[in-house]
Design a protein around this motif. Structure first.
Motif, short mmCIF file in Angstrom:
data_model
loop_
_atom_site.label_atom_id
_atom_site.label_comp_id
_atom_site.label_asym_id
_atom_site.label_seq_id
_atom_site.Cartn_x
_atom_site.Cartn_y
_atom_site.Cartn_z
N UNK A 17 36.55 14.29 37.22
CA UNK A 17 37.20 14.24 35.91
C UNK A 17 36.79 15.46 35.08
N UNK A 18 35.52 15.85 35.15
CA UNK A 18 35.07 17.04 34.44
C UNK A 18 35.75 18.31 34.94
N UNK A 19 35.88 18.41 36.27
CA UNK A 19 36.54 19.56 36.87
C UNK A 19 38.00 19.64 36.42
N UNK A 20 38.69 18.52 36.45
CA UNK A 20 40.10 18.49 36.01
C UNK A 20 40.20 18.82 34.52
N UNK A 22 38.19 20.76 32.78
CA UNK A 22 37.98 22.20 32.64
C UNK A 22 39.25 22.96 33.05
N UNK A 23 39.86 22.57 34.16
CA UNK A 23 41.10 23.22 34.57
C UNK A 23 42.20 23.06 33.53
N UNK A 24 42.30 21.87 32.96
CA UNK A 24 43.33 21.61 31.95
C UNK A 24 43.12 22.47 30.71
N UNK A 25 41.88 22.55 30.23
CA UNK A 25 41.63 23.31 29.01
C UNK A 25 41.71 24.82 29.23
N UNK A 26 41.51 25.29 30.45
CA UNK A 26 41.54 26.73 30.71
C UNK A 26 42.83 27.19 31.37
#
Length: 87
Positions: A17-20, A22-26
């Motif tokens: 969930x953290x990885x997703x 980070x991908x979403x915000x960047x």
């Protein structure tokens, strides 16, 4: 053992969930932005090449490099370098 497996599963889910997140915000910074520099072939050691510009029907200006074949019976090679670089 069950407690260990449950803790590993929760850890994996939280990391995912953290990885997703980070991908979403960047995601905006990961989108391809074209290089707007106009490089002269002579500046990169291609002194025999000419810059050719073609305007499409919708007004887009395409820029390429052209090298005349060494003899008239030789073909012209077209190289599409992709979207990453000019040379």
């Amino acid at each position: 053992m069950k407690k260990n497996l449950k803790a590993m599963a929760i850890t994996f889910i939280l990391l995912y969930v953290g990885f997703v997140a980070v991908l979403y915000t960047m995601q905006r910074s990961m989108i391809y932005y074209p290089d707007t520099r106009h490089i002269n072939p002579a500046d990169v050691g291609q002194k025999d090449m000419d810059v050719v510009k073609v305007t499409t029907a919708d007004g887009l200006v395409l820029e390429g490099w052209y090298h005349k074949p060494r003899s008239p019976d030789r073909p012209v090679l077209v190289l599409f370098h992709g979207n990453a670089d000019h040379h």
